[in-house]
Write an enzyme that holds these catalytic residues in place. Structure first.
Site, short mmCIF file in Angstrom:
data_model
loop_
_atom_site.label_atom_id
_atom_site.label_comp_id
_atom_site.label_asym_id
_atom_site.label_seq_id
_atom_site.Cartn_x
_atom_site.Cartn_y
_atom_site.Cartn_z
N GLU A 134 -22.47 0.73 -55.65
CA GLU A 134 -22.21 -0.40 -54.74
C GLU A 134 -21.41 0.04 -53.52
O GLU A 134 -21.71 -0.34 -52.39
CB GLU A 134 -21.46 -1.51 -55.48
N HIS A 137 -23.55 1.78 -51.01
CA HIS A 137 -24.29 0.88 -50.11
C HIS A 137 -23.43 0.50 -48.90
O HIS A 137 -23.91 0.45 -47.77
CB HIS A 137 -24.71 -0.40 -50.84
ZN LIG Z 1 -28.45 -0.38 -54.97
#
Ligand SMILES: [Zn+2]
Length: 266
Positions: A134, A137
Protein backbone atom coordinates in the site's frame (compact mmCIF):
# COMPACT_ATOMS: atom_id res chain seq x y z
CA UNK A 1 -18.33 23.70 -27.75
CA UNK A 2 -17.91 19.98 -27.23
CA UNK A 3 -15.05 19.98 -29.75
CA UNK A 4 -13.27 22.72 -27.89
CA UNK A 5 -13.60 20.75 -24.65
CA UNK A 6 -12.31 17.54 -26.23
CA UNK A 7 -9.46 19.46 -27.81
CA UNK A 8 -8.63 21.06 -24.45
CA UNK A 9 -8.74 17.68 -22.72
CA UNK A 10 -6.51 16.03 -25.32
CA UNK A 11 -4.01 18.87 -25.06
CA UNK A 12 -4.17 18.48 -21.30
CA UNK A 13 -3.57 14.74 -21.53
CA UNK A 14 -0.59 15.20 -23.82
CA UNK A 15 0.88 17.76 -21.49
CA UNK A 16 0.14 15.69 -18.42
CA UNK A 17 2.48 12.74 -18.62
CA UNK A 18 4.85 11.93 -15.80
CA UNK A 19 7.33 9.14 -15.16
CA UNK A 20 6.96 6.64 -12.32
CA UNK A 21 9.89 5.50 -10.11
CA UNK A 22 10.29 2.44 -12.34
CA UNK A 23 10.49 4.62 -15.45
CA UNK A 24 6.94 4.07 -16.70
CA UNK A 25 5.00 6.96 -18.32
CA UNK A 26 1.96 8.01 -16.27
CA UNK A 27 -1.08 10.12 -17.12
CA UNK A 28 -1.03 13.04 -14.66
CA UNK A 29 -3.79 15.62 -14.68
CA UNK A 30 -3.33 16.00 -10.95
CA UNK A 31 -0.05 16.91 -9.30
CA UNK A 32 1.12 14.86 -6.36
CA UNK A 33 0.62 17.90 -4.13
CA UNK A 34 -3.00 18.22 -5.31
CA UNK A 35 -3.53 14.49 -4.67
CA UNK A 36 -2.11 14.88 -1.15
CA UNK A 37 -4.30 17.82 -0.19
CA UNK A 38 -7.40 16.23 -1.75
CA UNK A 39 -6.61 13.00 0.14
CA UNK A 40 -6.39 14.86 3.43
CA UNK A 41 -9.99 15.99 2.92
CA UNK A 42 -11.09 12.57 1.69
CA UNK A 43 -9.42 10.84 4.67
CA UNK A 44 -11.15 13.10 7.20
CA UNK A 45 -14.48 12.57 5.43
CA UNK A 46 -14.00 8.80 5.33
CA UNK A 47 -13.04 8.51 9.01
CA UNK A 48 -15.56 10.91 10.56
CA UNK A 49 -18.65 8.68 10.29
CA UNK A 50 -16.61 5.62 11.33
CA UNK A 51 -15.31 7.42 14.41
CA UNK A 52 -18.86 8.48 15.30
CA UNK A 53 -19.92 4.84 15.11
CA UNK A 54 -16.99 3.87 17.33
CA UNK A 55 -15.31 1.79 14.65
CA UNK A 56 -11.79 3.23 14.71
CA UNK A 57 -8.82 1.88 16.72
CA UNK A 58 -10.92 -0.15 19.15
CA UNK A 59 -8.49 -2.96 19.88
CA UNK A 60 -5.34 -1.56 21.53
CA UNK A 61 -3.38 -4.79 21.03
CA UNK A 62 -4.11 -4.90 17.30
CA UNK A 63 -3.51 -1.16 16.94
CA UNK A 64 -0.09 -1.55 18.59
CA UNK A 65 0.79 -4.52 16.36
CA UNK A 66 -0.16 -2.70 13.14
CA UNK A 67 1.53 0.53 14.23
CA UNK A 68 4.80 -1.22 15.13
CA UNK A 69 4.98 -2.85 11.69
CA UNK A 70 3.96 0.31 9.85
CA UNK A 71 6.47 2.53 11.67
CA UNK A 72 9.31 0.32 10.43
CA UNK A 73 7.95 0.40 6.87
CA UNK A 74 7.52 4.18 6.84
CA UNK A 75 11.13 4.61 8.00
CA UNK A 76 12.20 2.70 4.86
CA UNK A 77 9.76 4.62 2.66
CA UNK A 78 11.34 7.86 3.85
CA UNK A 79 14.80 6.47 3.06
CA UNK A 80 13.61 5.62 -0.45
CA UNK A 81 11.94 9.02 -1.03
CA UNK A 82 13.33 11.48 1.54
CA UNK A 83 10.80 14.23 0.80
CA UNK A 84 8.07 11.97 2.21
CA UNK A 85 9.44 12.70 5.70
CA UNK A 86 7.21 15.78 5.43
CA UNK A 87 4.07 13.73 4.77
CA UNK A 88 1.46 13.51 7.53
CA UNK A 89 1.72 9.72 7.81
CA UNK A 90 -0.96 8.02 9.89
CA UNK A 91 -2.53 4.58 10.35
CA UNK A 92 -6.03 3.71 11.54
CA UNK A 93 -7.47 0.28 12.23
CA UNK A 94 -11.07 0.24 11.07
CA UNK A 95 -13.36 -2.18 12.88
CA UNK A 96 -15.28 -3.99 10.15
CA UNK A 97 -15.01 -7.78 10.21
CA UNK A 98 -16.58 -8.05 6.74
CA UNK A 99 -14.10 -5.83 4.93
CA UNK A 100 -10.87 -7.47 3.79
CA UNK A 101 -8.98 -4.38 2.74
CA UNK A 102 -6.21 -1.88 3.43
CA UNK A 103 -5.09 1.28 1.68
CA UNK A 104 -2.65 4.16 1.73
CA UNK A 105 -3.79 7.46 0.24
CA UNK A 106 -1.47 9.99 -1.33
CA UNK A 107 0.48 11.68 1.46
CA UNK A 108 0.63 8.58 3.69
CA UNK A 109 -2.88 8.35 5.17
CA UNK A 110 -3.36 4.63 5.80
CA UNK A 111 -6.02 2.25 7.04
CA UNK A 112 -6.41 -1.47 7.53
CA UNK A 113 -9.74 -3.21 8.22
CA UNK A 114 -10.19 -5.83 10.96
CA UNK A 115 -11.73 -8.16 8.34
CA UNK A 116 -8.33 -8.55 6.72
CA UNK A 117 -6.77 -9.58 10.03
CA UNK A 118 -9.62 -11.92 11.01
CA UNK A 119 -10.15 -13.61 7.66
CA UNK A 120 -6.64 -13.77 6.20
CA UNK A 121 -4.99 -14.40 9.61
CA UNK A 122 -1.74 -12.83 8.43
CA UNK A 123 1.57 -13.16 10.26
CA UNK A 124 3.48 -9.95 11.04
CA UNK A 125 5.60 -10.61 7.96
CA UNK A 126 2.44 -10.83 5.85
CA UNK A 127 0.93 -7.67 7.34
CA UNK A 128 4.22 -5.97 6.44
CA UNK A 129 3.70 -7.11 2.83
CA UNK A 130 0.15 -5.70 2.80
CA UNK A 131 1.16 -2.32 4.19
CA UNK A 132 4.43 -2.22 2.24
CA UNK A 133 2.45 -2.78 -0.95
CA UNK A 134 0.00 0.00 0.00
CA UNK A 135 2.79 2.42 0.88
CA UNK A 136 4.44 1.56 -2.44
CA UNK A 137 1.31 2.72 -4.28
CA UNK A 138 1.62 6.08 -2.51
CA UNK A 139 5.37 6.37 -3.11
CA UNK A 140 4.84 5.70 -6.83
CA UNK A 141 2.09 8.33 -6.96
CA UNK A 142 -0.51 5.82 -8.15
CA UNK A 143 -3.35 7.67 -6.48
CA UNK A 144 -2.74 10.82 -8.51
CA UNK A 145 -2.70 8.56 -11.54
CA UNK A 146 -6.08 7.01 -10.63
CA UNK A 147 -7.49 10.45 -9.78
CA UNK A 148 -6.35 11.58 -13.22
CA UNK A 149 -8.23 8.72 -14.83
CA UNK A 150 -11.32 9.45 -12.71
CA UNK A 151 -11.19 13.11 -13.64
CA UNK A 152 -10.52 12.46 -17.32
CA UNK A 153 -13.63 10.28 -17.46
CA UNK A 154 -16.39 10.79 -14.89
CA UNK A 155 -15.50 14.22 -13.65
CA UNK A 156 -13.80 15.55 -16.75
CA UNK A 157 -15.30 18.96 -16.26
CA UNK A 158 -13.49 19.39 -12.98
CA UNK A 159 -10.26 18.34 -14.69
CA UNK A 160 -10.75 21.16 -17.16
CA UNK A 161 -11.36 23.41 -14.14
CA UNK A 162 -7.97 22.38 -12.78
CA UNK A 163 -6.23 24.34 -15.50
CA UNK A 164 -8.78 27.15 -15.68
CA UNK A 165 -9.35 30.05 -13.32
CA UNK A 166 -11.85 28.05 -11.28
CA UNK A 167 -9.75 26.38 -8.60
CA UNK A 168 -12.78 25.88 -6.32
CA UNK A 169 -14.47 23.66 -8.86
CA UNK A 170 -11.23 21.81 -9.48
CA UNK A 171 -10.74 21.18 -5.76
CA UNK A 172 -14.26 19.82 -5.17
CA UNK A 173 -13.67 17.46 -8.07
CA UNK A 174 -10.28 16.54 -6.68
CA UNK A 175 -11.45 15.45 -3.23
CA UNK A 176 -14.27 13.42 -4.81
CA UNK A 177 -11.71 11.86 -7.14
CA UNK A 178 -9.40 11.16 -4.17
CA UNK A 179 -12.16 9.35 -2.28
CA UNK A 180 -12.99 7.45 -5.46
CA UNK A 181 -9.36 6.60 -6.18
CA UNK A 182 -8.99 4.20 -3.23
CA UNK A 183 -12.06 2.33 -4.51
CA UNK A 184 -10.86 2.08 -8.12
CA UNK A 185 -8.72 -0.83 -9.21
CA UNK A 186 -5.06 -0.14 -9.85
CA UNK A 187 -3.77 -1.04 -13.30
CA UNK A 188 -1.84 -4.28 -13.51
CA UNK A 189 1.26 -2.28 -14.34
CA UNK A 190 0.78 -0.25 -11.14
CA UNK A 191 0.32 -3.52 -9.26
CA UNK A 192 3.62 -4.89 -10.56
CA UNK A 193 5.32 -1.66 -9.49
CA UNK A 194 3.77 -1.78 -6.01
CA UNK A 195 4.69 -5.46 -5.60
CA UNK A 196 8.30 -4.73 -6.49
CA UNK A 197 8.64 -1.67 -4.23
CA UNK A 198 6.53 -3.15 -1.40
CA UNK A 199 8.55 -6.36 -0.98
CA UNK A 200 11.73 -4.29 -0.79
CA UNK A 201 10.32 -1.88 1.81
CA UNK A 202 9.25 -4.87 3.92
CA UNK A 203 12.58 -6.70 3.58
CA UNK A 204 14.55 -3.57 4.49
CA UNK A 205 12.22 -3.10 7.49
CA UNK A 206 13.14 -6.62 8.64
CA UNK A 207 10.18 -8.64 7.34
CA UNK A 208 10.52 -11.94 5.51
CA UNK A 209 10.10 -11.45 1.74
CA UNK A 210 8.79 -15.04 1.40
CA UNK A 211 5.65 -13.75 3.13
CA UNK A 212 4.75 -11.80 -0.04
CA UNK A 213 4.11 -15.10 -1.78
CA UNK A 214 2.13 -16.68 1.08
CA UNK A 215 0.09 -13.49 1.59
CA UNK A 216 -1.33 -13.54 -1.94
CA UNK A 217 -1.98 -17.29 -1.65
CA UNK A 218 -3.96 -16.75 1.56
CA UNK A 219 -5.75 -13.72 0.10
CA UNK A 220 -6.86 -15.80 -2.89
CA UNK A 221 -8.45 -18.38 -0.59
CA UNK A 222 -10.62 -15.88 1.30
CA UNK A 223 -14.17 -15.08 0.38
CA UNK A 224 -15.24 -17.83 -2.02
CA UNK A 225 -17.89 -16.31 -4.25
CA UNK A 226 -17.22 -12.87 -2.75
CA UNK A 227 -13.56 -12.06 -3.37
CA UNK A 228 -12.15 -9.61 -0.83
CA UNK A 229 -12.24 -5.88 -1.65
CA UNK A 230 -8.47 -5.99 -1.52
CA UNK A 231 -8.39 -8.20 -4.62
CA UNK A 232 -10.81 -5.99 -6.56
CA UNK A 233 -8.75 -2.85 -5.93
CA UNK A 234 -5.51 -4.80 -6.47
CA UNK A 235 -6.09 -6.90 -9.58
CA UNK A 236 -3.50 -9.59 -10.08
CA UNK A 237 -0.84 -8.94 -12.67
CA UNK A 238 0.14 -12.01 -14.70
CA UNK A 239 2.32 -14.40 -12.71
CA UNK A 240 2.26 -12.28 -9.54
CA UNK A 241 3.34 -15.14 -7.28
CA UNK A 242 6.15 -16.27 -9.60
CA UNK A 243 7.41 -12.71 -9.98
CA UNK A 244 7.42 -12.21 -6.21
CA UNK A 245 9.07 -15.60 -5.67
CA UNK A 246 11.77 -14.65 -8.17
CA UNK A 247 12.44 -11.44 -6.19
CA UNK A 248 12.96 -13.27 -2.89
CA UNK A 249 16.68 -14.13 -3.33
CA UNK A 250 17.43 -10.44 -4.08
CA UNK A 251 15.46 -9.36 -1.00
CA UNK A 252 16.77 -11.91 1.52
CA UNK A 253 20.03 -10.02 2.23
CA UNK A 254 18.01 -6.94 3.31
CA UNK A 255 15.86 -9.14 5.54
CA UNK A 256 18.79 -11.06 7.02
CA UNK A 257 20.91 -7.95 7.60
CA UNK A 258 21.91 -7.42 11.23
CA UNK A 259 21.56 -3.66 10.90
CA UNK A 260 19.11 -1.98 13.28
CA UNK A 261 15.59 -1.35 11.90
CA UNK A 262 14.76 2.32 12.34
CA UNK A 263 11.19 3.43 13.08
CA UNK A 264 9.29 6.52 11.95
CA UNK A 265 7.04 7.42 14.90
CA UNK A 266 3.37 7.67 13.93
ZN1 LIG B 1 -1.96 -2.85 -5.21
Amino acid sequence: MKHIFVFALVTLLLAACATSPTGRRQLMLVSEQQAISASKTAYAQTLKPLEEEGKVDNDPVLKKRITTITERLVAQAVKMRPETAGWEWSIKVIDDPEVVNAWCMAGGKMAIYTGLVQKVKPSDDEIAQVMGHEIAHALANHQAEKMSVAMATTVGVAAAGAVSDRPGLAMAGASAAAALAIKLPNSRTAETEADRIGIELAARAGYDPRAAVTLWEKMGKVGGSHPPQFLSTHPSPENRQQTLKALVPQMLPYYQSKEPRPVFKL
